[in-house]
Design an enzyme around this catalytic site. Structure first.
Site, short mmCIF file in Angstrom:
data_model
loop_
_atom_site.label_atom_id
_atom_site.label_comp_id
_atom_site.label_asym_id
_atom_site.label_seq_id
_atom_site.Cartn_x
_atom_site.Cartn_y
_atom_site.Cartn_z
N HIS A 76 0.84 -1.20 0.00
CA HIS A 76 0.00 0.00 0.00
C HIS A 76 0.87 1.24 0.00
O HIS A 76 1.95 1.27 0.58
CB HIS A 76 -1.03 -0.01 1.14
CG HIS A 76 -0.49 0.16 2.52
ND1 HIS A 76 -0.32 1.40 3.12
CD2 HIS A 76 -0.13 -0.74 3.47
CE1 HIS A 76 0.13 1.25 4.35
NE2 HIS A 76 0.25 -0.04 4.59
N ASP A 78 -0.40 4.49 0.67
CA ASP A 78 -0.87 5.56 1.54
C ASP A 78 -0.23 5.46 2.92
O ASP A 78 0.30 4.42 3.31
CB ASP A 78 -2.39 5.56 1.66
CG ASP A 78 -2.93 4.32 2.34
OD1 ASP A 78 -2.41 3.21 2.06
OD2 ASP A 78 -3.85 4.43 3.16
N ASP A 104 5.85 1.69 7.26
CA ASP A 104 4.44 1.33 7.00
C ASP A 104 3.85 2.23 5.93
O ASP A 104 3.30 3.28 6.23
CB ASP A 104 3.66 1.45 8.31
CG ASP A 104 2.24 0.94 8.20
OD1 ASP A 104 1.93 0.22 7.24
OD2 ASP A 104 1.43 1.28 9.08
N GLU A 139 -5.34 1.97 2.32
CA GLU A 139 -5.23 0.84 3.25
C GLU A 139 -5.33 1.31 4.69
O GLU A 139 -5.85 0.59 5.55
CB GLU A 139 -3.90 0.12 3.03
CG GLU A 139 -3.77 -1.23 3.74
CD GLU A 139 -3.30 -1.14 5.18
OE1 GLU A 139 -3.42 -2.14 5.91
OE2 GLU A 139 -2.81 -0.06 5.60
N GLU A 140 -4.83 2.51 4.95
CA GLU A 140 -4.86 3.04 6.31
C GLU A 140 -6.25 3.55 6.70
O GLU A 140 -6.46 3.94 7.85
CB GLU A 140 -3.83 4.18 6.47
CG GLU A 140 -2.38 3.74 6.29
CD GLU A 140 -1.87 2.90 7.44
OE1 GLU A 140 -2.65 2.63 8.39
OE2 GLU A 140 -0.69 2.51 7.40
N GLU A 169 3.77 -5.66 4.26
CA GLU A 169 3.74 -5.08 5.60
C GLU A 169 5.03 -5.43 6.32
O GLU A 169 5.62 -6.48 6.08
CB GLU A 169 2.55 -5.62 6.40
CG GLU A 169 1.18 -5.21 5.90
CD GLU A 169 0.86 -3.74 6.17
OE1 GLU A 169 1.59 -3.09 6.97
OE2 GLU A 169 -0.12 -3.24 5.59
N HIS A 378 3.51 4.38 12.38
CA HIS A 378 2.72 5.55 12.80
C HIS A 378 3.41 6.42 13.85
O HIS A 378 2.78 7.34 14.37
CB HIS A 378 1.35 5.11 13.34
CG HIS A 378 0.55 4.28 12.39
ND1 HIS A 378 -0.75 3.87 12.67
CD2 HIS A 378 0.82 3.76 11.17
CE1 HIS A 378 -1.21 3.14 11.67
NE2 HIS A 378 -0.27 3.06 10.74
#
Length: 410
Positions: A76, A78, A104, A139-140, A169, A378
Site C-alpha cells: 500500500h 498511503d 508502514d 489501506e490506512e 507489511e 505511525h
C-alpha cells in the site's frame, strides 16, 4: 528524483527508489502524486506494463499478460498523517532512512518493486508466470479501496484468481506474517432533550459510558481462558464527544474499535449489541437488519426519553494462513539462503491489513512480508535500516524464484 533503468537494479537504485517514494506525501485519499511517480519508476526499471488503475493504485507487471500463473504482490502506498523530514542518519545498524511511510508501508512496497524488477523476463516466460505489483490506496482507512479493487479484478472471471499473494507489511526481513485479526467499528449517537445540569439527570454522556462498559464486560467474558492476544476480543474507545444540536438536544457520539479473533461470530455480536441499544432507549428491539446485513448497516431506536443510533463500519474478518504451503516454504528457503543461515520466524498480528480483504475472497496461499520494525508504525520516529531493506529485496527475489520453480511451466 528517480532510479536509472537497469536490468538488475542495484542497492543504490533501491535506496533512491525508497527515498523518492517516502519523500512524496500520500495520506489516505491523497495518493495520486505518489502513484504517478511510482508508475514512472516502474517503467524505467523495465516493467512490461505499468499504470495507475481506476482505483488510483500504482500497478506494475512483469511477465507475459496471458501467463497462466499469476502472483500478486499487494502493498500500500498511503500513509497515516505526520510529517517526518526525509533524511539519512548513521547508526550501529548502518544508515537509517527516516520518513513517514518508510516502514508502514513504503519500505515493503519498494521491496516488491525492486525484487520483481530483478526477475529475468525469459525465466518468467518459461515458468508461465506473471507478477503483479500493486501499491494500493486507502489501506490506512477503513475503506481499503485499493485492495478491494484488486480483489474484484482478479476474481477468476475477468482475470485469473492469483496462484499466491504476498502482502506488503513490515515483519523484519527474516520473518513472515501468517495472519491478522479482524476489525469492527461501532459508532453510537444518542440524544435527548436538553436538561439543566443541576437536575437529577445523569447526562447524555452516560450512554457512551454504558456502551463502553457493555463492550468491556462482553470482551472479558469472551476472553476467559484465552491466554494468547491473537485469540482475544480487544475493544478500544476511540472517540467520545458531547454537544448540543440545533434542536436543543443534548447529544453524545462515541466510536469503539474492536479487534476480532478467528472464531468470533461478528453477526451474533452485532445483534446482541443492537438489543442492548434497544434496552438503553427503552424501545422495541429492532428486528431488521440482523445478522451479516447489520455488520454493514445501522439501527435507529426512538425511545420515550432518548433516541439511539448504532452503526457498524469497516468490518473485516480475521484471517490466518497455514504454514504448510509452497509459498511459505519458498520464503523459508529464501531467508536461509540469502540470510547467511539465519533462522526464519513466523508471526501473527493483532492489527488488520489488506490480507483480511483479499484472503477470504481468493483462498490462495498468502502471507505478509516486508522489512522494518512494525513497532515504529505511525510513530514520530519512523525509520528503516537500509541494510535490512536491501536484504529483504534479495530474500523476496529468491522467494519468487523458489515459488516460480514450483509452478507448472509453459
Amino acid at each position: 528524483m528517480g532510479v536509472e533503468a537497469l536490468t538488475s537494479p542495484t542497492r543504490q537504485a533501491a535506496i533512491d527508489l525508497l527515498a523518492g517514494l517516502v519523500g512524496i506525501p500520500s495520506l489516505s485519499g491523497q495518493e495520486a502524486a505518489a502513484s504517478a511517480w511510482l508508475v514512472e519508476q516502474m517503467r524505467r526499471l523495465g516493467y512490461a506494463r505499468a499504470y495507475v488503475d481506476e482505483a488510483g493504485n500504482a500497478v506494475g507487471e512483469v511477465g507475459e499478460a496471458g501467463a497462466g500463473n499469476v502472483l500478486v504482490l499487494l502493498g500500500h502506498i498511503d500513509t497515516v498523517p505526520g510529517a517526518i523530514p526525509v533524511r539519512l542518519e548513521p547508526s550501529e545498524q548502518g544508515e537509517l532512512l527516516y520518513g513517514r511511510g518508510s516502514v508502514d508501508a513504503k519500505g515493503p512496497l519498494a521491496t516488491f518493486v525492486l525484487a520483481a524488477a530483478r526477475l529475468d523476463a525469459e525465466w518468467l516466460r518459461r515458468r508461465d508466470l506473471r507478477v503483479v505489483v500493486a501499491g494500493a490506496v486507502e489501506e490506512e482507512a477503513a475503506t481499503s479501496k485499493g485492495a478491494r479493487f484488486i480483489r474484484d479484478r482478479f476474481d477468476g472471471r475477468a482475470e485469473p484468481t492469483p496462484s499466491a499473494c504476498v502482502i506488503g507489511e513490515p515483519s523484519n526481513w527474516r520473518r513472515v506474517t501468517l495472519g491478522y485479526k479482524g476489525r469492527l467499528l461501532v459508532e453510537l449517537l444518542a440524544r435527548r432533550p436538553m436538561a439543566h445540569t443541576a437536575g437529577p439527570d445523569a447526562g447524555i454522556a452516560t450512554a457512551a459510558v454504558a456502551l463502553w462498559n457493555w463492550l468491556d464486560a462482553y470482551a472479558s467474558g469472551f476472553n476467559a481462558g484465552r491466554g494468547q492476544t491473537f485469540d482475544q476480543l480487544q475493544p478500544s474507545l476511540r472517540h467520545l464527544q458531547t454537544s448540543v444540536d440545533a434542536a436543543l438536544n443534548d447529544t453524545v457520539s462515541a466510536q469503539a474499535g474492536i479487534r476480532l479473533p478467528l472464531d468470533f461470530d461478528a453477526a451474533r455480536f452485532a445483534g446482541e449489541l443492537a438489543d442492548w441499544a434497544a434496552d438503553l432507549a427503552s424501545a422495541p428491539r429492532a428486528m431488521s437488519p440482523r445478522g451479516e446485513e447489520l455488520l454493514a448497516g445501522s439501527v435507529h431506536l426512538d425511545g420515550p426519553e432518548i433516541a439511539v443510533e448504532l452503526a457498524f463500519r469497516g468490518y473485516e474478518r480475521a484471517w490466518r494462513s497455514p504454514r504448510d504451503t509452497g509459498l511459505v516454504r519458498a520464503f523459508l528457503a529464501a531467508i536461509r539462503e540469502r540470510g547467511d543461515g539465519e533462522r526464519p520466524g513466523f508471526v501473527v498480528k493483532t492489527g488488520t491489513s489488506d490480507m483480511n480483504v483479499v484472503g477470504p475472497a481468493w483462498g490462495c496461499p498468502i502471507l505478509a512480508y516486508g522489512p522494518g520494525d512494525s513497532a515504529l508504525d505511525h510513530t514520530p520516529g519512523e525509520h528503516i535500516a537500509l541494510e535490512e531493506y536491501w536484504r529483504a529485496i534479495l530474500v523476496l527475489e529468491q522467494a519468487l524464484v523458489n515459488l516460480g520453480e514450483m509452478m507448472p511451466a509453459a
